[in-house]
Design an enzyme around this catalytic site. Structure first.
Site, PDB file in Angstrom:
ATOM      1  N   ARG A 132       0.813  -1.230   0.000  1.00 11.79           N
ATOM      2  CA  ARG A 132       0.000   0.000   0.000  1.00 11.79           C
ATOM      3  C   ARG A 132       0.845   1.279   0.000  1.00 11.79           C
ATOM      4  NH1 ARG A 132      -2.870  -2.868   4.049  1.00 11.79           N
ATOM      5  NH2 ARG A 132      -4.596  -4.051   3.179  1.00 11.79           N
ATOM      6  N   LYS A 154       1.634  10.892 -11.983  1.00 10.26           N
ATOM      7  CA  LYS A 154       0.781   9.936 -12.682  1.00 10.26           C
ATOM      8  C   LYS A 154       1.550   8.646 -12.902  1.00 10.26           C
ATOM      9  CE  LYS A 154      -2.376  12.544 -15.602  1.00 10.26           C
ATOM     10  NZ  LYS A 154      -2.801  12.606 -17.007  1.00 10.26           N
ATOM     11  N   GLU A 196       6.656  16.759 -26.370  1.00 11.16           N
ATOM     12  CA  GLU A 196       6.052  17.199 -25.107  1.00 11.16           C
ATOM     13  C   GLU A 196       6.605  18.562 -24.684  1.00 11.16           C
ATOM     14  OE1 GLU A 196       3.564  15.774 -23.456  1.00 11.16           O
ATOM     15  OE2 GLU A 196       3.518  13.683 -24.078  1.00 11.16           O
ATOM     16  N   LYS A 238       4.753  22.410 -16.104  1.00 14.23           N
ATOM     17  CA  LYS A 238       3.946  21.273 -15.664  1.00 14.23           C
ATOM     18  C   LYS A 238       3.682  21.359 -14.163  1.00 14.23           C
ATOM     19  CE  LYS A 238       2.953  16.475 -16.070  1.00 14.23           C
ATOM     20  NZ  LYS A 238       3.227  15.153 -16.585  1.00 14.23           N
ATOM     21  N   GLU A 248      -6.209  15.906 -11.339  1.00  9.98           N
ATOM     22  CA  GLU A 248      -6.783  16.045 -12.664  1.00  9.98           C
ATOM     23  C   GLU A 248      -8.287  16.282 -12.644  1.00  9.98           C
ATOM     24  OE1 GLU A 248      -5.826  12.801 -15.327  1.00  9.98           O
ATOM     25  OE2 GLU A 248      -5.283  14.265 -16.833  1.00  9.98           O
ATOM     26  N   ARG A 252      -5.605  20.596 -15.036  1.00  9.80           N
ATOM     27  CA  ARG A 252      -4.544  19.691 -15.432  1.00  9.80           C
ATOM     28  C   ARG A 252      -4.795  19.022 -16.778  1.00  9.80           C
ATOM     29  NH1 ARG A 252      -1.544  15.384 -11.514  1.00  9.80           N
ATOM     30  NH2 ARG A 252      -0.381  14.327 -13.126  1.00  9.80           N
ATOM     31  N   ASN A 256      -3.015  17.485 -21.627  1.00  4.56           N
ATOM     32  CA  ASN A 256      -3.373  16.455 -22.598  1.00  4.56           C
ATOM     33  C   ASN A 256      -3.552  17.000 -24.010  1.00  4.56           C
ATOM     34  OD1 ASN A 256      -3.555  13.669 -22.027  1.00  4.56           O
ATOM     35  ND2 ASN A 256      -5.023  14.113 -20.409  1.00  4.56           N
ATOM     36  N   HIS A 259      -3.199  14.833 -26.996  1.00  2.00           N
ATOM     37  CA  HIS A 259      -3.159  13.457 -26.498  1.00  2.00           C
ATOM     38  C   HIS A 259      -4.416  12.654 -26.806  1.00  2.00           C
ATOM     39  CE1 HIS A 259       0.379  14.880 -24.476  1.00  2.00           C
ATOM     40  NE2 HIS A 259       0.568  13.750 -23.838  1.00  2.00           N
ATOM     41  N   HIS A 263      -3.536   9.328 -28.297  1.00  2.62           N
ATOM     42  CA  HIS A 263      -3.817   8.006 -27.711  1.00  2.62           C
ATOM     43  C   HIS A 263      -4.537   7.103 -28.706  1.00  2.62           C
ATOM     44  CE1 HIS A 263      -3.562   9.584 -23.287  1.00  2.62           C
ATOM     45  NE2 HIS A 263      -2.385   9.361 -23.822  1.00  2.62           N
ATOM     46  N   HIS A 276       4.981   7.428 -28.383  1.00  5.18           N
ATOM     47  CA  HIS A 276       4.011   8.329 -27.768  1.00  5.18           C
ATOM     48  C   HIS A 276       4.203   9.774 -28.249  1.00  5.18           C
ATOM     49  CE1 HIS A 276       1.393  10.093 -24.735  1.00  5.18           C
ATOM     50  NE2 HIS A 276       2.383  10.847 -24.304  1.00  5.18           N
TER      51      HIS A 276
END
Lengths: 376, 376
Positions: A132, A154, A196, A238, A248, A252, A256, A259, A263, A276
Site C-alpha cells: 500500500r 501519474k 512534449e 507542468k 486532474e 490539469r 493532454n 493526447h 492516444h 508516444h
C-alpha cells in the site's frame, strides 16, 4: 558545452521544487558529479534500495547507480524488465512484485526507476501498490520522461482496452534528470521528447515557444545548456499546472493537448508501433486544426509556426489512417475510452489563443468531419 | 427487536463520521427503509453505478440495491465475482476492469461494493486504480466487513507470497451497514466477525470488552440492537485510531493485534482454509501469551477472560500446527513477510495492560519458544 566533453564537477544544477504539501519533492537537472552529489542529499532513508530498469538501459547505467546507492542502503536489489510500451502491463508489473517479495523487501524499501516513461510509470505504480505504498525515486533516462512523466505523480499500466487505464496518483520523493543519459538516446526518442516540450508553448507559454523556434537546432544537436533550459522550463510549467490540480479535476487536463488524438493513434496502430511523442505531435496538429474549425483561432498563423517547428524537431505532422473504410469512426471509438470522456461525449483540449488552453466537448460529427478533412 | 420481525421504517440509524479532511465520509448502521432513505442522501453523483458483488451475495441482495441505484444513476452495471479469499487476486480484479472498460464506464462511474471483506477490498482497490481513481461506496454484508474492512481505507489483493501485499489506502465516500443482511450469514462467518469486535477490547477499550462479555449471547443470537451497538462501537474505535494515523505509520498498527500470527495461519494453511476471523482469534490468544511471556501482563486474568469469550463467540482458541517437523520455523518464515517487519525483525502488537496496545520487535528465539509451548 559540447556533447562529447565530460561535465565538470562544478557544472550547473537546476532545481525545480514541486510544491504539494507533505508530498513535495525536488527535481534536479544537470550532469556529472555535481548533479549526483546534490541528489544524494535527498535519497530517502530505507532498509534497501530496489532499482527497476529495463534490459536496454541496464547495461548503460545500472552499475553506476548501484554503486552510488550501495553507499546509502544496506541492501541494493535490481529488476530488469523487458523494454517497450507493449510490456507496460500487469504481467510485467508483477515481475517487480515477485522480486520485492522474493527478496523480502519490506515497507522501508525504496524503489528507484531507472529508464524512460514506461519504467517510471510502472515503478511508480508498483511503489504506490506495494504494501500500500513505499517511497520511490525517478531517474529518467529519456527526454520524454525528464520533461513529462517525472512530474505530476501519474503512474499507470495499460489495459488491452485502453492506455494508462489502471494506475494511481503517487508522487516520487525525488527526480534526478541526468542530461548525460540522453547521449545514448536514439534520435527518434529525442524527437519524441521534444513533442512534449513543444506542447508547453501552445497550452501555457508562447514566449517559451518562441525560444524553442530559435533553439530547436541546438536541442536536436543535444547542446547541454539548451537541454537543461528546455527541461527546466517544461518541468516548471507542468509543476505550475499540477500544483493547482493534483488529481486532474480540471486545469490539469490541458496537459493532454494533442493526447486525445494521440492516444487513438497509439492504440489504433498497436502499442509500440508509434512512439508516444510522435503520436502527440500528429495529435497536436489535429487539435490545432480542430481549434481553428471551431473558430478559436481566427487566423492560421499558429499552425504555420507549429508545423515547421515539429518538422525541425524530427516529428511527424500527419496522422495515420487507422481503418481503410471507416477511419473517422475508428478514431472516435478509440477516443471515447479517453479518461476525459464524460457521459459518452469526447472532450478535447483546444487552444484559444495560442498560449491558453481549455477543455471542450465536441460533437462526434464535427470531430469526424475534421478527421475526414485531415487524413488522406 | 426479534430476528424475524422486519425493521419498521422509523428504526434507529446510527452514524459514525470518519473525519479525514477532504476524504471524510459517514458510516450508516441500521436496517430497512429508514437506513436506505438516509443512505440515498449520500450517494455520490455519477454517470453510472457499477455494483461489484460475488456469486453468493448476488442472488440475495443484488436486485434490491440495483433498483435503488437505478433511481439515482442513468446506468447501473453489475459484476459478480467468484466467492472466496482464494479469488482475491489480480485475475479476479481484472474482471472488474474488463467490465468497466467493456461497458465504457468513465471517470464519473461510482463503484458499489456489495459483499464481505474480499469484495470490499477488491472493489476499493479497483476504484483506487481505475483511471487512477473513481468514487466507491461500501455495502458490507458480513459482520467482519461491517466492523473492520469498511473503516480505514485499506484496500488490497493477495500475492502468492503474501496476503494483502498489493493495494492502496483509498477511502470510500459512504459505508452502509445493513444489519438485515447478517440474517443470511453462516454462523461461522458471524463468529469470524466477532473476533474483530472482541479485538477492540484489549487494544483500546476494556469497558467495551466487559459489555461484550455480558452480551455475547445476544450477539450470537443476532439481536439487532446488540449488533448495532457492537458495530457502532467497533467503527468508532477503529475510526479514532485511523484518524490519528491514516497511512499506518505507527498507532494504526495496533489494529493488527492477533494478525501477525493470524496471517501466518491463513497463509500456512492455504488461503480460504481458515477464515480470517478464526485465524485472528487463535492469533489473539498467542499474542496475549506472548505479552505475558515478555512480562507485560503480570497476572493471567486477561487470558482467563479472553478464552471463554472467544469460545462463547464460537471461535477457535488454539493455533494449528503448520509443519510436522519445523513448526515454529514455518511460522517465523511466514510472519517475516508481514508488513510490520523492519530490517528482518518481526514486530508484534502486544498488550500492556489490557486496553492498551503497542508494537514491539521480538527476537525470533522468543517467538519460536512461545510457538513450541503453545502448539501441540
Amino acid at each position: 558545452m559540447s556533447q562529447s566533453s565530460p561535465a565538470p564537477a562544478t557544472a550547473a544544477v537546476d532545481v525545480v521544487d514541486i510544491a504539494l504539501d507533505a508530498r513535495s519533492y525536488p527535481i534536479l537537472i544537470g550532469q556529472g558529479e555535481s548533479l549526483w552529489q546534490q541528489a544524494e542529499v535527498h535519497f530517502p532513508k530505507g532498509t534497501s534500495a530496489v532499482i527497476v530498469t529495463n534490459t536496454t538501459v541496464a547495461p548503460l547505467y545500472l552499475q553506476a547507480l548501484r554503486q552510488r546507492l550501495e553507499r546509502h542502503y544496506p541492501k541494493v536489489l535490481e529488476v530488469a524488465l523487458p523494454d517497450g510500451e507493449q510490456h507496460k502491463n500487469w504481467q510485467t508489473l508483477n515481475l517487480i512484485f515477485d522480486a520485492l517479495l522474493g527478496n523480502g523487501a519490506d515497507r522501508k524499501a525504496v524503489l528507484y526507476a531507472l529508464g524512460g516513461g514506461v519504467i517510471g510509470d510502472m515503478t511508480g505504480f508498483a511503489a504506490a501498490c506495494y504494501m500500500r505504498g513505499v517511497p520511490f525515486v525517478q531517474v529518467p533516462t529519456t527526454l520524454l520522461a525528464q520533461v513529462d512523466s517525472s512530474v505530476g505523480g501519474k503512474t499507470a499500466i495499460n489495459h488491452p482496452l485502453g492506455k494508462n487505464m489502471i494506475g494511481a496518483f503517487y508522487q516520487p520523493r525525488l527526480v534526478v534528470c541526468d542530461i548525460d543519459t540522453l547521449r545514448t538516446l536514439p534520435t527518434e526518442q529525442l524527437s519524441a521528447g521534444l513533442a512534449e516540450v513543444i506542447k508547453y508553448g501552445p497550452i501555457y507559454d508562447m514566449e517559451f515557444f518562441a525560444w524553442l523556434e530559435a533553439n530547436v537546432e541546438r536541442l536536436v544537436a543535444q547542446d547541454a545548456d539548451a537541454l537543461r533550459h528546455a527541461i527546466r522550463r517544461s518541468c516548471e510549467i507542468k509543476a505550475a499546472v499540477v500544483s493547482a490540480d493534483e488529481t486532474e479535476a480540471g486545469l490539469r487536463e490541458i496537459l493532454n493537448f494533442g493526447h486525445t488524438f494521440g492516444h487513438a493513434i497509439e492504440a489504433g496502430m498497436g502499442y509500440g508501433a508509434w512512439l508516444h511523442g510522435h503520436a502527440v505531435a500528429a495529435g497536436m496538429v489535429l487539435a490545432t486544426r480542430l481549434s481553428q474549425k471551431l473558430g478559436h483561432l481566427p487566423d492560421a498563423d499558429f499552425l504555420a509556426r507549429l508545423v515547421p517547428l515539429l518538422q525541425k524537431a524530427g516529428l511527424p505532422i500527419e496522422a495515420p489512417r487507422l481503418d481503410p473504410a471507416r477511419n473517422a469512426e475508428r478514431y472516435l471509438e478509440l477516443m471515447r475510452v479517453d479518461k476525459k470522456t464524460q457521459g459518452g461525449a469526447i472532450r478535447f483540449v483546444l487552444i484559444a489563443p495560442p498560449g491558453q488552453a481549455h477543455t471542450e466537448k465536441v460533437a462526434d460529427a464535427v470531430a469526424a468531419q475534421l478527421l475526414d478533412e485531415c487524413i488522406a
